[in-house]
Motif scaffolding. Sequence first.
Motif, PDB file in Angstrom:
ATOM      1  N   ARG A   1       4.520  19.560  50.730  1.00  0.00           N
ATOM      2  CA  ARG A   1       4.057  20.884  51.194  1.00  0.00           C
ATOM      3  C   ARG A   1       5.274  21.786  51.472  1.00  0.00           C
ATOM      4  N   ALA A   2       6.396  21.156  51.814  1.00  0.00           N
ATOM      5  CA  ALA A   2       7.584  21.964  52.148  1.00  0.00           C
ATOM      6  C   ALA A   2       8.268  22.455  50.873  1.00  0.00           C
TER       7      ALA A   2
ATOM      8  N   ALA B   1      -3.632  20.018  52.046  1.00  0.00           N
ATOM      9  CA  ALA B   1      -2.182  20.318  52.058  1.00  0.00           C
ATOM     10  C   ALA B   1      -1.774  21.065  50.784  1.00  0.00           C
ATOM     11  N   GLY B   2      -2.785  21.356  49.962  1.00  0.00           N
ATOM     12  CA  GLY B   2      -2.497  22.129  48.756  1.00  0.00           C
ATOM     13  C   GLY B   2      -1.857  21.289  47.661  1.00  0.00           C
ATOM     14  N   VAL B   3      -2.016  19.971  47.747  1.00  0.00           N
ATOM     15  CA  VAL B   3      -1.465  19.118  46.667  1.00  0.00           C
ATOM     16  C   VAL B   3      -2.596  18.181  46.220  1.00  0.00           C
ATOM     17  N   THR B   4      -2.322  17.383  45.153  1.00  0.00           N
ATOM     18  CA  THR B   4      -3.363  16.435  44.693  1.00  0.00           C
ATOM     19  C   THR B   4      -2.723  15.128  44.297  1.00  0.00           C
ATOM     20  N   LEU B   5      -3.444  14.045  44.563  1.00  0.00           N
ATOM     21  CA  LEU B   5      -2.967  12.723  44.164  1.00  0.00           C
ATOM     22  C   LEU B   5      -3.562  12.338  42.818  1.00  0.00           C
ATOM     23  N   PHE B   6      -4.344  13.268  42.238  1.00  0.00           N
ATOM     24  CA  PHE B   6      -4.921  13.009  40.908  1.00  0.00           C
ATOM     25  C   PHE B   6      -4.519  14.152  39.979  1.00  0.00           C
ATOM     26  N   PRO B   7      -3.217  14.396  39.762  1.00  0.00           N
ATOM     27  CA  PRO B   7      -2.785  15.525  38.892  1.00  0.00           C
ATOM     28  C   PRO B   7      -3.159  15.241  37.434  1.00  0.00           C
ATOM     29  N   THR B   8      -3.370  16.326  36.683  1.00  0.00           N
ATOM     30  CA  THR B   8      -3.735  16.107  35.262  1.00  0.00           C
ATOM     31  C   THR B   8      -2.473  16.044  34.416  1.00  0.00           C
ATOM     32  N   THR B   9      -1.483  16.834  34.750  1.00  0.00           N
ATOM     33  CA  THR B   9      -0.257  16.771  33.917  1.00  0.00           C
ATOM     34  C   THR B   9       0.891  16.323  34.828  1.00  0.00           C
ATOM     35  N   GLU B  10       1.859  15.750  34.205  1.00  0.00           N
ATOM     36  CA  GLU B  10       2.935  15.245  35.074  1.00  0.00           C
ATOM     37  C   GLU B  10       4.253  15.293  34.306  1.00  0.00           C
ATOM     38  N   MET B  11       5.272  15.813  34.922  1.00  0.00           N
ATOM     39  CA  MET B  11       6.552  15.919  34.224  1.00  0.00           C
ATOM     40  C   MET B  11       7.213  14.543  34.271  1.00  0.00           C
ATOM     41  N   GLN B  12       7.366  13.944  33.132  1.00  0.00           N
ATOM     42  CA  GLN B  12       8.064  12.648  33.174  1.00  0.00           C
ATOM     43  C   GLN B  12       9.565  12.941  33.193  1.00  0.00           C
ATOM     44  N   SER B  13       9.969  13.826  32.370  1.00  0.00           N
ATOM     45  CA  SER B  13      11.388  14.274  32.402  1.00  0.00           C
ATOM     46  C   SER B  13      11.389  15.660  31.751  1.00  0.00           C
TER      47      SER B  13
ATOM     48  N   TRP C   1      -3.333  -0.817  54.340  1.00  0.00           N
ATOM     49  CA  TRP C   1      -3.875   0.503  53.962  1.00  0.00           C
ATOM     50  C   TRP C   1      -3.508   1.565  55.013  1.00  0.00           C
ATOM     51  N   SER C   2      -3.499   1.162  56.286  1.00  0.00           N
ATOM     52  CA  SER C   2      -3.139   2.146  57.345  1.00  0.00           C
ATOM     53  C   SER C   2      -1.696   2.596  57.146  1.00  0.00           C
ATOM     54  N   ALA C   3      -0.841   1.655  56.830  1.00  0.00           N
ATOM     55  CA  ALA C   3       0.583   2.005  56.638  1.00  0.00           C
ATOM     56  C   ALA C   3       0.710   2.988  55.475  1.00  0.00           C
ATOM     57  N   LEU C   4      -0.044   2.709  54.404  1.00  0.00           N
ATOM     58  CA  LEU C   4       0.040   3.582  53.219  1.00  0.00           C
ATOM     59  C   LEU C   4      -0.476   4.980  53.578  1.00  0.00           C
ATOM     60  N   TYR C   5      -1.619   5.015  54.282  1.00  0.00           N
ATOM     61  CA  TYR C   5      -2.206   6.305  54.678  1.00  0.00           C
ATOM     62  C   TYR C   5      -1.219   7.064  55.575  1.00  0.00           C
ATOM     63  N   PHE C   6      -0.639   6.343  56.516  1.00  0.00           N
ATOM     64  CA  PHE C   6       0.276   6.942  57.500  1.00  0.00           C
ATOM     65  C   PHE C   6       1.495   7.526  56.783  1.00  0.00           C
ATOM     66  N   LEU C   7       1.998   6.737  55.818  1.00  0.00           N
ATOM     67  CA  LEU C   7       3.203   7.166  55.093  1.00  0.00           C
ATOM     68  C   LEU C   7       2.897   8.432  54.282  1.00  0.00           C
ATOM     69  N   MET C   8       1.716   8.415  53.644  1.00  0.00           N
ATOM     70  CA  MET C   8       1.382   9.570  52.799  1.00  0.00           C
ATOM     71  C   MET C   8       1.197  10.822  53.653  1.00  0.00           C
ATOM     72  N   THR C   9       0.435  10.665  54.758  1.00  0.00           N
ATOM     73  CA  THR C   9       0.056  11.879  55.518  1.00  0.00           C
ATOM     74  C   THR C   9       1.211  12.335  56.420  1.00  0.00           C
ATOM     75  N   ARG C  10       2.093  11.433  56.835  1.00  0.00           N
ATOM     76  CA  ARG C  10       3.139  11.845  57.789  1.00  0.00           C
ATOM     77  C   ARG C  10       4.481  12.106  57.086  1.00  0.00           C
ATOM     78  N   HIS C  11       4.643  11.534  55.877  1.00  0.00           N
ATOM     79  CA  HIS C  11       5.958  11.720  55.235  1.00  0.00           C
ATOM     80  C   HIS C  11       5.866  12.493  53.920  1.00  0.00           C
ATOM     81  N   TYR C  12       5.079  11.894  52.977  1.00  0.00           N
ATOM     82  CA  TYR C  12       5.164  12.420  51.604  1.00  0.00           C
ATOM     83  C   TYR C  12       4.474  13.775  51.471  1.00  0.00           C
ATOM     84  N   LEU C  13       3.225  13.854  52.000  1.00  0.00           N
ATOM     85  CA  LEU C  13       2.505  15.129  51.792  1.00  0.00           C
ATOM     86  C   LEU C  13       3.229  16.289  52.488  1.00  0.00           C
ATOM     87  N   PRO C  14       3.664  16.131  53.756  1.00  0.00           N
ATOM     88  CA  PRO C  14       4.436  17.250  54.361  1.00  0.00           C
ATOM     89  C   PRO C  14       5.675  17.582  53.536  1.00  0.00           C
TER      90      PRO C  14
END
Lengths: 596, 693, 312
Positions: free
Chosen positions: A349-350, A435-447, A333-346
């Motif tokens: 955000r960019a 970070a102005g994003v959400t991991l629980f989005p309501t709509t999602e572009m599949q393609s 879980w720490s690895a997942l948290y670390f990956l999300m907060t240090r890689h994906y969310l930034p």
Amino acid sequence: MKAVRRFAELFRNSPTFGRDRANIISGITIGTTALLLNGVIMMMILPLMLDPDDIDFRMLTENMEFGQLLGLILLGGATAFATVLIPLRLASVFMAPRIGRYFDQIVLSGISPIRFLIGKVTSQNLFLALILFLLLPWFVLVLSLGGLEWPVFLGNLFLVWQYCMMLSLAMLWLSLYLNEVLAGLALLYVAAVLCAVGCAPLPWQPFVVTPFPALMYSVYSAVNLTDPELGGSYPGIFLACAAGMATVMAVSLGAIYLGPLYGITRDNSTFGEVVKAGDSKRRRRFRFRLHIQRPSELAFFYENRGDSFRKYEGLLRWGIALGFLLIAGTAAWSALYFLMTRHYLPFIRAGNRLPWVAYEFHTLCHGVHGVALILAVFLFSHARNTTYQRLPVIFGWKMQVSRMDSAAFGLFLLISTAVTIGIPLWIEQSAAIPAGVTLFPTTEMQSEQHVRQLDYLRLSVEGTLALSLCGVAVYFLQRTLCLSLWMKSMAMAVGALLYLAACITPMVLGAIIMEIPQLSANPLLKYNAPQLAMTSPVMFFLFLYQEGGPFFREGLSTAPFYLVQVSIIAACVIVMRPLGRRLRREYLGPLRTENK
Amino acid sequence: MAVISRVRSLVLFTVILTTGLTNVDAQTASVGDEGPNVDFAGLDIQASAGWDGYVDDSAPVSFSFLISNNSDQVIEGTLILEDPLNGRKIELGEIFVGPNSVRQFQSIQAMSNWYQCVASLSGRNKTYWRRELPLHTGKDFSAEINYLLFVDDSGRSLQLPVDETVSNSSGRFLPQLGKGNPVQPLSAKTWQIPRHPGPLTVVQAIVFSEQADADRLNDVQWEAIAKWMCLGGTVFVCEKSTEIIDRLKKATPLEMLAPTSFEQLAVYRCGAGSVRAYSGQLFSASDLETPRLLATATSRLTSTNLASMINWAHLSWGENSNSDVTRMLVVTVFAGYWLMSGIITLMIFRQSRRRIAIYTLTVVAGACVAAAVLGGVLRSSYGDLRWASITQAGPGGIVQLGKIDVRSAGGRNTLMAVRGKHADLQLMEGMIRDPYPFYYFGNQTSHDAFPPFRWHENLQPDTSDAYQIRVPVTPWGQRRTYATGYDSEVRPLDVSLKYEPPSAQWAGSGILPGKFTLTVTSHLPFDLAECTLVIGRTDALHTAGKQFTRQGFQPSTQVVGRQSGVQFQRADANERFSNIRSSHTVTQEFTDLRLRYRDNSTWGFSSASGVDIADIRNNARSALPRAIDAWIVGKLAISPVLAIDEEHSDFQPMNESHLFVQEIPAEALPLEWLQFEEERLQQQIDAALKASR
Amino acid sequence: MSITAVEIDNVTKTFDDLIAVDQISFHVPRGGTLGLIGPNGAGKTTLLRIISTLARPDSGDVLIEGESVQKNPRLVRTRLGFMPAEFGCPRNLTIEEYLDYFACMYDIPVVERRQRIRDVCELTDLSGREGVYVKGLSTGNRQRLLLAKTLIHDPSVLILDEPASGLDPRARNELRAIIRTLASLGKSIIISSHILPDIEDISDRIGILEAGRLVLEGDLATLRAQSAPAHRAIRLRVPTEDLVRASGVLSSLPNVTSCETRDQQLIISSDEANSNYLLAALLQHDIRVLQFSENETNLEEIFMRSTAGKVT
């Protein structure tokens, strides 16, 4: 001080050490060792001697002192040689007494397993001494050629010695659970892979349970072949290797002391023999019931274990197993948290669009939960000759192995389920929203063409609870199979196949109905085909993640899935009752009278 | 499809998860950026690597320090160079500077494996001074540019006339009509001139201003400049600076001839180089005439010298060297040990344990003794030596440059010595600077300077005409050394070359039409074998044909660009005029020479195994646009100047080969041939211009 | 300290549907020697394994000097010396190394170990052969070495499973002497064997097993009394030519109940306590008596009478 003296006595006064010392000086041992060892060294030295102008060798010989290089080749050769021979030499620790038919005399001596086995580890020092003794002429040549960096050489020699001790302890530990030959081959394979990867010039070398990172450091830093960031220093790499190997040694020593949890097989075996009605002595000798005989022998043998931990055996075994699962889960879980907060969310955000992040994040959360449950199913189940054994837990209070298994699995199931639901919500609040994003989005572009509605909250919570339910069903299946099969690993394999069948069969049937025109022409069959497929956990999750496409019609109910899982659990409970009663009678009957 | 893409991205996500954890800190482990500068009150140190930020780490790098101690304390410490990235460290030497005094310190180092260089002056327990000396400034030396080093302490920098039409020329001079290489001016103080000609071989010319003071350089520096000149360098001096000319005349190991006038300069030829005196003013307010004159002369200089020719010499060890013998000895001893300890022990397994133990002890002890004896033999064994040399005859004597490879046969710190007039011997280090610094001496990228070396002082200072150094080599390792020798008492060949242009239109590009008559008179104290005439000429760039690229073709005022390869061809095999014996004269006529193009051709000759010299590839002087050259090339049976001092060396010569070259000076080339080549080149240019429109 | 060395209390052991040991109870007093006899498959080895903690009883318990074999097997094992029927040995060891191996196994202090090895070698007549490799020993010497190993930690209770199997008469005789010596040293011995004369010679108590059940148990005199026939049995050997005449003379005597001719011998059963009158009658008829013996009931007979020959 007394404890230290007793611990030192363990090594000095071990019968196996005395016997190996007597056997080390034999034509076969010395001749084979010399032949193979010198062969390995000659194979490594000959290319250098026969074609010194080869570019790769020139790169080595020009940048490293030949004495230093030859010293590394000798230690590398000795390590490779020990990696192959030590597991095979230790494969005879239980097999020789069993084949020589004197294992019962060893057990009757009352010797504690740790004292018996530790001698085998100590005697590997004799074997390493024999290796170094046979390499003496090479070392004399190294000394006379000069150029040896003594501190590095002695450090590497220590690591080679430590590696031999680690291999011995790990092999003895594995031999308690696997057939000796299988254990030897498995350890040989793992050690060879770790040695090979340990040679890679990685900036951050994670495989520090072999001496090769330290051995290769001199080469890489001399030929400057690597990324300058490798930098680092020999002491740092030396300490990393020593610490890595020391950890493995400590865990193996503790596991050998605690020993496996084998109950003494009651129904048809005495020590070392499995007797069937009407067996003649000759037929008994050639019977291949090693999977019963081996645990039975070890069970008698471990009766000689010291009493210091016996009073807390239940607490220790289940505590360590639960602790291991919790630590592994925390790391994941720490690895997942670390990956999300240090890689994906930034990254998001960019301004970069990652439509799949939420999807993959929740998939991984369920993945971690699923793997943890599978590990728990395996750790908290025991074979038929052990499951009804009563073990002291604490303060003299005894408890049945089966009950401790159930309690530990239940506790871990609750913790893992709570964490799998809680952590995504916590990351959402603590990192995603700020970070102005959400991991629980309501709509999602599949393609580009297709926009999809996906309720991530339901996916996270219901998916986790459904996974936990599947975990309980698999656990009950495993416990039922353990009552009828002799080996826990066999029960796990059979259970996996059965549950896989429960997952695949409904899917196949549903697809057949939909694909074959004659069947799909029937409106009733066509209407109920998805419902039939829904009984499979795989289809349930495909439905939850909306991956089924047109196959899942509107208003489809997930009740069939829950129904099937609950019925698997119920069936197991019904089957377990008579099996348990028979085994309890056999294992607890006479003891109950005693313990009253 | 969605499911497949989803599974693929899931796998990717998981892989990142697992590897991300292991490498997340790798990036943060890079070297800190903060500067290493440390200073000490009253201590002012000027330090430089190379000149004007130009550092060529594939050549010996000159490190210069000017230490001014204005404090009232004695500064005593060690000058150290460090590479923080890979831990390399060199101690340059001990420094002792009294109060209120100035000290110069000079060192030559090989920097081919260095990423970063931090110089520091450290005392017993403190660091007085530390600075980073950048090695990788982006200003690299190029074989396509000639470099003019202006040595002056006044702080001025030489301004050369620049072509306005070319952007970003960074002060470079471009020769008219593309005749010659661009010229890059560099500035250096007198304390930045090294003590050995090696580092200077990256520049083609040195210029002193008219106000230059000869005493600003010490004798060792003048000797280095003089030797560099004999190797092919050119020194521009004001004709009024007679003191400088006299210092060079005194310092040069060869004889400096009387001046001859050439292209408005008084040329004192000496070996392969010359001193050229100019009359004007280097820094004139009104015009840049003198700088243009010097720049034009510099653009015509070749960037090739003896060092670049010898770099291409291919060497081989030959058969049955000491190293082969000792390696076979090691294999034999340990194969025997393997047999005795392994197979024999297995065969006697029925013996008692005691007997087996005794046998094993005996075998191992015996093998140890054998290994010790073997080690002793190896340590005291003679290594192998192979060498090739090129001797260039010129005005004032001959210069010999030898490339000597040594290979240990088991020994380690071994000695290497050469004898010869003005002998010098230096040990080369990492030849090619790339991630794989392997020592493959056989094939060398084209490079015109000395390979990188760290200067070693002579271990036999008291013996005249001898140079000995220590060659730290690992057993069976190989090292390379370069030796130079000068002999002013040997007169060069007298050469006369006549040319009769062809009567009719010449037949095509593969033929050099017309008749050459070459007459050579040898005053050499040794015979030449397999001599041949080697001619260098220039072609304009062809836009047609795939062979040539448009690189460098400038349709504006510059008519001819630098053509892609060196068009040096040799006279055909049958044109060879065999041997020239000492004190003999040979005359040879060549008619309609059939020429062979060699791209990037260079000198090449092989060992005594007799690869035909006709296979020479000649890069003696990279033919510059509109320049033509002619050389006499031959083989020598003996080494004319240098000799391996076997008595003071730990290596035995196995294989040697020596080549003789002498250039026919430009002024001695027949005018008819010059005009013929000029017309041919003009025709090519016109054709090239027509094709490019 | 209990007076019984070994107490077996209602021990049962089953293998699938086979009852190997069926509710057996008996005890061996301290210093006593119990001979355990029974046909193959009677459960002797299973019982001995249960006693020596190498098998778990389904029910009942065994106390060795008051300690339960199930609750404290490790302590029991240090007081027990078990000599198995088969000789198993580590490879490539000499006698001394073999004994040292097990002495170390029993954690005998190093300083005492050499003396202890010398004592057991002397007791088992292996002195002077310490350097001989075990794999080269004869069957007799192997049994001695196995016995020496069993005694190395000076156990108070000895369990000997068919110690004399495969030995020649001389080796058996020497082994009997050793066991007698051990008994005299106060060891409590349980010995199982098929060689009834040996058991009869060295045991003071006998247990007869059949089909997992203890059919007879007690001291030898009691067993003889319990199983002695109503009549006394006398064996006579006369010259062959006088066999018929002698049979006739003896049959006519008043106290002779039966007179059988078997293997050139006359087997006479008589009520008279003193058998001399038979000799007097033969001498009167000038018949030479070659052999005259009055057999009490021997163990073989006891065994044959008390067992039904059931084999499992």
